[in-house]
Design a protein around this motif. Structure first.
Motif, PDB file in Angstrom:
ATOM      1  N   SER A   1       0.846  -1.195   0.000  1.00  0.00           N
ATOM      2  CA  SER A   1       0.000   0.000   0.000  1.00  0.00           C
ATOM      3  C   SER A   1       0.882   1.246   0.000  1.00  0.00           C
ATOM      4  O   SER A   1       2.013   1.228   0.489  1.00  0.00           O
ATOM      5  CB  SER A   1      -0.917   0.016   1.223  1.00  0.00           C
ATOM      6  OG  SER A   1      -0.181   0.375   2.377  1.00  0.00           O
ATOM      7  N   THR A   2       0.332   2.303  -0.558  1.00  0.00           N
ATOM      8  CA  THR A   2       1.067   3.567  -0.605  1.00  0.00           C
ATOM      9  C   THR A   2       1.277   4.127   0.806  1.00  0.00           C
ATOM     10  O   THR A   2       2.273   4.782   1.073  1.00  0.00           O
ATOM     11  CB  THR A   2       0.318   4.593  -1.476  1.00  0.00           C
ATOM     12  OG1 THR A   2      -1.014   4.742  -0.971  1.00  0.00           O
ATOM     13  CG2 THR A   2       0.261   4.150  -2.923  1.00  0.00           C
ATOM     14  N   GLU A   3       0.347   3.831   1.699  1.00  0.00           N
ATOM     15  CA  GLU A   3       0.440   4.328   3.080  1.00  0.00           C
ATOM     16  C   GLU A   3       1.705   3.813   3.768  1.00  0.00           C
ATOM     17  O   GLU A   3       2.308   4.519   4.572  1.00  0.00           O
ATOM     18  CB  GLU A   3      -0.796   3.925   3.901  1.00  0.00           C
ATOM     19  CG  GLU A   3      -2.060   4.670   3.528  1.00  0.00           C
ATOM     20  CD  GLU A   3      -2.778   4.104   2.292  1.00  0.00           C
ATOM     21  OE1 GLU A   3      -2.350   3.050   1.746  1.00  0.00           O
ATOM     22  OE2 GLU A   3      -3.748   4.735   1.852  1.00  0.00           O
ATOM     23  N   GLU A   4       2.103   2.572   3.454  1.00  0.00           N
ATOM     24  CA  GLU A   4       3.311   2.001   4.062  1.00  0.00           C
ATOM     25  C   GLU A   4       4.537   2.850   3.711  1.00  0.00           C
ATOM     26  O   GLU A   4       5.395   3.088   4.554  1.00  0.00           O
ATOM     27  CB  GLU A   4       3.537   0.567   3.566  1.00  0.00           C
ATOM     28  CG  GLU A   4       2.532  -0.432   4.089  1.00  0.00           C
ATOM     29  CD  GLU A   4       2.729  -1.804   3.452  1.00  0.00           C
ATOM     30  OE1 GLU A   4       3.791  -2.407   3.666  1.00  0.00           O
ATOM     31  OE2 GLU A   4       1.813  -2.245   2.723  1.00  0.00           O
ATOM     32  N   ILE A   5       4.595   3.296   2.478  1.00  0.00           N
ATOM     33  CA  ILE A   5       5.735   4.100   2.035  1.00  0.00           C
ATOM     34  C   ILE A   5       5.671   5.490   2.652  1.00  0.00           C
ATOM     35  O   ILE A   5       6.677   6.013   3.136  1.00  0.00           O
ATOM     36  CB  ILE A   5       5.797   4.145   0.497  1.00  0.00           C
ATOM     37  CG1 ILE A   5       6.133   2.735  -0.022  1.00  0.00           C
ATOM     38  CG2 ILE A   5       6.819   5.172   0.017  1.00  0.00           C
ATOM     39  CD1 ILE A   5       6.120   2.553  -1.495  1.00  0.00           C
ATOM     40  N   ILE A   6       4.490   6.073   2.674  1.00  0.00           N
ATOM     41  CA  ILE A   6       4.348   7.405   3.291  1.00  0.00           C
ATOM     42  C   ILE A   6       4.774   7.359   4.755  1.00  0.00           C
ATOM     43  O   ILE A   6       5.499   8.231   5.228  1.00  0.00           O
ATOM     44  CB  ILE A   6       2.910   7.942   3.118  1.00  0.00           C
ATOM     45  CG1 ILE A   6       2.672   8.292   1.653  1.00  0.00           C
ATOM     46  CG2 ILE A   6       2.666   9.153   4.019  1.00  0.00           C
ATOM     47  CD1 ILE A   6       1.252   8.670   1.298  1.00  0.00           C
ATOM     48  N   SER A   7       4.368   6.320   5.473  1.00  0.00           N
ATOM     49  CA  SER A   7       4.716   6.258   6.898  1.00  0.00           C
ATOM     50  C   SER A   7       6.229   6.086   7.096  1.00  0.00           C
ATOM     51  O   SER A   7       6.791   6.620   8.051  1.00  0.00           O
ATOM     52  CB  SER A   7       3.934   5.165   7.628  1.00  0.00           C
ATOM     53  OG  SER A   7       4.334   3.897   7.202  1.00  0.00           O
ATOM     54  N   LEU A   8       6.905   5.399   6.184  1.00  0.00           N
ATOM     55  CA  LEU A   8       8.368   5.264   6.269  1.00  0.00           C
ATOM     56  C   LEU A   8       9.032   6.642   6.196  1.00  0.00           C
ATOM     57  O   LEU A   8       9.938   6.947   6.972  1.00  0.00           O
ATOM     58  CB  LEU A   8       8.869   4.435   5.085  1.00  0.00           C
ATOM     59  CG  LEU A   8       9.383   3.043   5.316  1.00  0.00           C
ATOM     60  CD1 LEU A   8       9.859   2.438   4.009  1.00  0.00           C
ATOM     61  CD2 LEU A   8      10.422   2.940   6.368  1.00  0.00           C
ATOM     62  N   PHE A   9       8.571   7.474   5.248  1.00  0.00           N
ATOM     63  CA  PHE A   9       9.153   8.805   5.099  1.00  0.00           C
ATOM     64  C   PHE A   9       8.706   9.753   6.211  1.00  0.00           C
ATOM     65  O   PHE A   9       9.450  10.631   6.593  1.00  0.00           O
ATOM     66  CB  PHE A   9       8.818   9.381   3.722  1.00  0.00           C
ATOM     67  CG  PHE A   9       9.668   8.794   2.623  1.00  0.00           C
ATOM     68  CD1 PHE A   9      10.921   9.317   2.327  1.00  0.00           C
ATOM     69  CD2 PHE A   9       9.232   7.697   1.902  1.00  0.00           C
ATOM     70  CE1 PHE A   9      11.719   8.765   1.340  1.00  0.00           C
ATOM     71  CE2 PHE A   9      10.027   7.130   0.913  1.00  0.00           C
ATOM     72  CZ  PHE A   9      11.273   7.661   0.634  1.00  0.00           C
ATOM     73  N   ASP A  10       7.503   9.553   6.733  1.00  0.00           N
ATOM     74  CA  ASP A  10       7.007  10.405   7.824  1.00  0.00           C
ATOM     75  C   ASP A  10       7.767  10.176   9.123  1.00  0.00           C
ATOM     76  O   ASP A  10       7.825  11.065   9.962  1.00  0.00           O
ATOM     77  CB  ASP A  10       5.506  10.175   8.067  1.00  0.00           C
ATOM     78  CG  ASP A  10       4.648  10.883   7.030  1.00  0.00           C
ATOM     79  OD1 ASP A  10       5.200  11.725   6.273  1.00  0.00           O
ATOM     80  OD2 ASP A  10       3.450  10.596   6.972  1.00  0.00           O
ATOM     81  N   GLU A  11       8.350   8.992   9.271  1.00  0.00           N
ATOM     82  CA  GLU A  11       9.102   8.686  10.497  1.00  0.00           C
ATOM     83  C   GLU A  11      10.352   9.571  10.611  1.00  0.00           C
ATOM     84  O   GLU A  11      10.862   9.777  11.698  1.00  0.00           O
ATOM     85  CB  GLU A  11       9.531   7.206  10.506  1.00  0.00           C
ATOM     86  CG  GLU A  11       8.380   6.258  10.764  1.00  0.00           C
ATOM     87  CD  GLU A  11       8.763   4.791  10.557  1.00  0.00           C
ATOM     88  OE1 GLU A  11       9.977   4.486  10.518  1.00  0.00           O
ATOM     89  OE2 GLU A  11       7.844   3.970  10.445  1.00  0.00           O
ATOM     90  N   VAL A  12      10.816  10.074   9.486  1.00  0.00           N
ATOM     91  CA  VAL A  12      12.024  10.925   9.485  1.00  0.00           C
ATOM     92  C   VAL A  12      11.587  12.381   9.499  1.00  0.00           C
ATOM     93  O   VAL A  12      11.092  12.890   8.512  1.00  0.00           O
ATOM     94  CB  VAL A  12      12.880  10.661   8.204  1.00  0.00           C
ATOM     95  CG1 VAL A  12      14.132  11.501   8.239  1.00  0.00           C
ATOM     96  CG2 VAL A  12      13.189   9.202   8.100  1.00  0.00           C
ATOM     97  N   ASN A  13      11.767  13.034  10.621  1.00  0.00           N
ATOM     98  CA  ASN A  13      11.415  14.468  10.703  1.00  0.00           C
ATOM     99  C   ASN A  13      12.456  15.251  11.431  1.00  0.00           C
ATOM    100  O   ASN A  13      13.243  14.808  12.136  1.00  0.00           O
ATOM    101  CB  ASN A  13      10.060  14.666  11.364  1.00  0.00           C
ATOM    102  CG  ASN A  13       8.916  14.474  10.372  1.00  0.00           C
ATOM    103  OD1 ASN A  13       9.048  14.845   9.217  1.00  0.00           O
ATOM    104  ND2 ASN A  13       7.842  13.897  10.823  1.00  0.00           N
TER     105      ASN A  13
END
Length: 145
Positions: A133-145
């Protein structure tokens, strides 16, 4: 109001391409269709690839435009394309994850830094490739802030 840099619409999973040009055009087309760049930016992405390969290692390529392509950027954004079978980027380099970048002003440096953090762990590259799912990829990038 500025757009989100990475949205579900910017992520296309399990694609197949005959060569790197087709893969780069597709990656750029996502940015065009979602309003991040003008069509001319895609040509600047191909121009960049001719100057120097955007293949980074670990099955990852980060296509982006040349310096002169900055005028074609409307908003900062990235596209993510997974290619499980891979596409040849020359010299035996096979890319399975393409991350297209369009950074307005100096924002590309911040984006590259975030991408580098995510991709520095091979496990994250595997997670991107195995994502269903696209959400899995978004959450990977969201973890880096």
């Amino acid at each position: 109001m500025t757009k989100a840099v990475l949205t579900k619409e910017n992520i296309h999973l399990n694609q197949k391409f005959v060569d790197k040009e087709e893969a780069i055009r597709y990656t750029g087309k996502i940015l065009v269709e979602n309003g991040y760049v003008k069509q001319e930016y895609v040509e600047k992405m191909l121009e960049r690839e001719e100057l120097s390969s955007t293949y980074m290692g670990n099955h990852v390529s980060i296509p982006h435009g040349t310096e002169s392509g900055k005028n074609e950027i409307v908003e900062t954004g990235i596209s993510v394309v997974t290619i499980p079978e891979g596409v040849d980027f020359g010299s035996g380099n096979v890319a399975k994850v393409l991350i297209g970048i369009a950074g307005k002003g100096d924002e590309h440096l911040e984006i590259l830094s975030k991408i580098a953090i995510v991709l520095s762990e091979e496990a994250n590259i595997e997670k991107i490739l195995e994502a269903i799912s696209t959400e899995e990829i978004i959450s990977l990038f969201d973890e880096v802030n």
